[in-house]
Design an enzyme around this catalytic site. Structure first.
Site, short mmCIF file in Angstrom:
data_model
loop_
_atom_site.label_atom_id
_atom_site.label_comp_id
_atom_site.label_asym_id
_atom_site.label_seq_id
_atom_site.Cartn_x
_atom_site.Cartn_y
_atom_site.Cartn_z
CG ASP A 145 49.58 27.80 -26.61
OD1 ASP A 145 48.64 28.36 -26.00
OD2 ASP A 145 49.92 26.63 -26.35
C1 NOJ Z 1 47.81 27.27 -23.43
C2 NOJ Z 1 47.67 25.90 -23.98
O1 NOJ Z 1 48.91 25.41 -24.39
C3 NOJ Z 1 46.71 25.80 -25.16
O2 NOJ Z 1 46.54 24.46 -25.48
C4 NOJ Z 1 45.42 26.46 -24.82
O3 NOJ Z 1 44.53 26.33 -25.91
C5 NOJ Z 1 45.68 27.90 -24.49
N1 NOJ Z 1 46.57 27.98 -23.35
C6 NOJ Z 1 44.41 28.69 -24.21
O4 NOJ Z 1 43.87 28.33 -23.01
#
Ligand code: NOJ
Length: 752
Positions: A286
């Site tokens: 993430d």
């Molecule tokens: C953080 C989020 O937790 C995740 O779900 C997302 O895909 C990413 N950022 C990218 O934006």
């Protein structure tokens, strides 16, 4: 004319680019995908490999020239949040034509519940219990996104949660592993389509692996402690379903799980995902979750973070440079080995080959027409309609007759185009939303709609417009109050401690109830709110979530009975934050509560004194039941359940039993019913839930007709992890077929 010329030019540019790619010997390899991967891998330098393992948002690349140079030098394998035909083709052209090996970029973006045509928030879609329409919704999202150059999305989000305070409950499928698994499969299939090489196929990403939905107290990003039986029997189930459905990628989560951050967690990423599930897709971290392991106190610095993430099997780092800056040294110091790097790159390249990016790296500008097509909007309306749950309908207040004289329309969500789209919408536009107010005016004609907003946004506490609302209500034949939450109150980082309907909404609803006019409340929210007071004060209540672009028409369809509501709750509704967590598949405990032992805390001491009699498991103030059970939802008709029948009263662990019931539409209109199958394993080597969903079926039954609904339950469906092994244990089981988790026809069988 100019735009016509532009598109002609764009088309010819693409044609030329395609030709150039086809001629590049480096990116043309022969044989099966794996041989292609090996062939390419053998040509790569360590820097190029680390480049493939790095993903960045263009806004963080240090400026346009640096970005282009980095792509030319092969320092990124993927971008997130880069989109648009021209932009993607421009940067892709550099990767394909100007980098040494011509490896195409993988372009990713969060397309969580629609790209431009926005569908209900995933939790709302889950309330439809309809994998078919969800599959199609995600297909449409991919068609739209791919037309803008996006070939990878960070969806589906399939984190089970028991906590409505957690803002990201909006993004998932609710509390149940069986329902979430069925929907996860449909989502992956819809996102990726039938042929990965099709230019509209988008790689799915099952996230957030694992346990993120169990953040303590619903505070986003928080610690999770999940015992292995709960992890395997609940949390991991939808992820396994996504892997089995062929999800090309997984995302490692932010949270620490049992003391080990998910992005450095060898138990979940290596043992479970790679060894047990034999998963062959790619794992991305993430955003920044690799280096956040320093904050977690699990790594001393970026170098150690890179070491732990690479060792655990996080193949690509999202938004960070810890891999590219440290992996060389880590290799020299033998803290990671070459095989780890090569495996990561293999998985990444495989996704690119699978998507056909080497043959066809560019976006075809013709695809741009695939945005907001009328049939996409029709489908958005259908999904929004099926996601609506009828929670109360006293004296058949609903449906309204279209002959009604006039309606008073009010509330902060009645005409709030951005709010109805919900959280995680990057590309949907408020101007495309059709609001309830707009659609009611269309349905009834503007002169029959008395609109007073009353509260200007959901948290508005001002009572200034109350009298105006009351006056409008008195001069109308019914009140339609659109309550709920603004979109910004749910989603990532948007957790709430109290999950009430915010602002002065409840107060205004209570005032409106006093007018004696039929009061219909439509709740549009990103989470299951504590709606006890609203339920009490309204005559009818529809839970419509944040329903997306076509939320307004979908709500009108239901209000006027064009279709009967058929949604059922994908999550238990609690009475208040203090009752969290409350989920239907809880264990029985040694002291299960029941009506007989419960004395409400506000009972009058002289008549009904509080007593410690029984010492059962409940709250004095909330009682022993939630506000509304999982699976609950009413219809404009009534369904009677009869004739539960089992094909056999016992089966072997390798056998199966058929369980059926007759469902009769005993009311006055044709409608859909979601018929649910639950079981209970009475005695186990570990304590077992009081109910578990094991099947569901959405059936259309005409007025006065009946349907036999049959489920096949296999021994394998009764398997669970008992802390040591996956087991199917002999013994007695209860079984129910019914309309929700609290009601149903009961039977029993045994496993020999
Ligand atoms: C953080 C989020 O937790 C995740 O779900 C997302 O895909 C990413 N950022 C990218 O934006």
């Amino acid at each position: 004319m100019i735009s016509f010329l532009k598109s002609v030019i764009a088309v010819s540019v693409v044609t030329v680019l395609l030709f150039v790619v086809a001629c590049r010997p480096q990116s043309k390899t022969s044989g099966k995908p794996d041989l292609q991967v090996e062939d390419l891998l053998a040509k790569m330098t360590l820097d190029e490999k680390l480049g493939q393992m790095s993903q960045i948002d263009p806004g963080f690349a240090g400026g346009e020239e640096q970005l282009k140079k980095a792509v030319r030098d092969g320092r990124y394998g993927s971008f997130l949040n880069m989109f648009g035909v021209e932009r993607v083709n421009e940067i892709q052209k550099i990767a394909v034509e100007e980098s040494r090996l011509g490896i195409p970029l993988l372009i990713g973006r969060d397309v969580i519940h629609g790209y431009r045509t926005i569908f209900p928030i995933p939790l709302g879609m889950a309330a439809s219990w309809n994998p078919e329409i969800i599959r199609k919704a995600f297909r449409i999202s991919s068609i739209e996104a791919a037309s803008q150059g996006i070939r990878w999305t960070f969806a589906p989000m399939i984190d089970i949660t028991w906590d409505p305070r957690w803002g990201r409950i909006a993004e998932g499928c609710g509390e149940d592993p069986y329902l979430a698994s069925s929907l996860a499969k449909a989502m992956v299939e819809g996102i990726q389509g039938e042929n990965l090489k099709d230019p509209t196929a988008v790689a799915a990403c099952a996230k957030h692996f694992a346990g993120y939905g169990f953040a303590e107290a619903g505070r986003d990003y928080n610690t999770t402690y999940i015992p292995e039986p709960l992890l395997r029997n609940v949390v991991l189930k939808p992820f396994k379903a996504a892997a089995d459905a062929g999800a090309l990628t997984f995302m490692s989560a932010f949270n620490d799980l049992n003391g080990v951050p998910a992005s450095g967690n060898e138990f979940t990423l290596k043992k479970i995902l790679r060894e047990e599930w034999k998963y062959k897709g790619m794992v991305v971290s993430d955003w920044g979750s690799v280096t956040e392991m320093i904050n977690h106190g699990f790594c001393a610095n970026e170098k150690e973070a890179a070491q732990k993430a690479i060792s655990a099997g996080v193949d690509m780092e999202m938004s960070g440079s810890s891999y590219s800056s440290n992996a060389k040294q880590l290799l020299q110091e033998n803290k990671i080995n070459q095989a780890m790097i090569d495996d990561a790159v293999r998985y990444i390249l495989k996704v690119k080959f699978d998507l056909g990016l080497f043959e066809n790296p560019y976006v075809n500008p013709d695809l741009e027409k695939s945005i907001l097509k009328p049939d996409f909007l029709d489908h958005a309306r259908k999904v929004a309609r099926e996601s609506i749950v009828l929670l109360k309908n006293e004296n058949n207040t609903l449906p309204l007759s279209n002959k009604i004289g006039s309606v008073a329309v009010m509330g902060p969500l009645a005409d709030s185009p951005r709010d109805q789209l919900g959280t995680w919408v990057f590309d949907g536009k408020a101007e495309n939303s059709v609001t309830p107010l707009h659609s009611l005016k269309e349905f009834l004609g503007g002169e029959r709609v008395n609109y007073v907003q009353g509260l200007s946004y959901s948290r508005d506490k001002s009572t200034a417009a109350f009298q105006k609302c009351i006056a409008a209500a008195k001069s109308s034949d019914a009140i339609l109050f659109f309550a709920g939450e603004e979109w910004i109150l749910s989603g990532e980082g948007q957790s709430r401690g109290e999950i009430n309907i915010p602002g002065a909404q409840d107060e205004l609803i209570a005032e409106l109830a006093k007018t004696g006019k039929p009061l219909i409340v439509v709740v549009m929210a990103g989470r299951p709110l504590a709606i006890g007071n609203t339920l009490k004060n309204s005559d009818a209540l529809l839970y419509a979530w944040h329903g997306g672009t076509m939320s307004g028409p979908a709500i009108s369809d239901i209000l006027f009975g064009i279709e009967s509501p058929s949604g059922k709750l994908p999550v238990t509704f609690v009475k208040g934050s203090g009752q969290i967590p409350f989920y239907y598949y809880r264990n029985n405990t040694g002291r299960p509560a029941s009506e007989a032992f419960y004395t409400p805390i506000d009972s009058i001491p002289q008549i009904n004194p509080q007593s410690s009699l029984g010492y059962k498991s409940f709250h004095l103030d909330y009682g022993y039941k939630p506000l509304l059970p999982f699976g609950y939802g009413l219809s404009y008709t009534t369904f009677d359940y009869n004739n539960l029948s089992l094909s056999s009263l016992s089966m072997s662990a390798s056998g199966s039993v058929k369980i059926s019931a007759t469902v009769t539409n005993s009311g006055e209109r044709d409608a859909d019913e979601i018929v649910q199958l639950y079981i209970r394993d009475r005695v186990g080597s570990i304590t077992r839930p009081i109910k578990e969903l094991k099947g569901f079926s959405k059936v259309h039954i005409r007025q006065g007709e009946k349907a036999k609904v049959e489920f096949t339950l296999y021994g394998k469906d009764l398997e669970f992890f008992n802390g040591k092994d996956y087991v199917i244990e002999p013994g007695e089981f209860d079984v129910w077929i019914g309309p929700d988790s609290d009601n149903g026809l009961h039977g029993e069988f045994t496993i020999q």
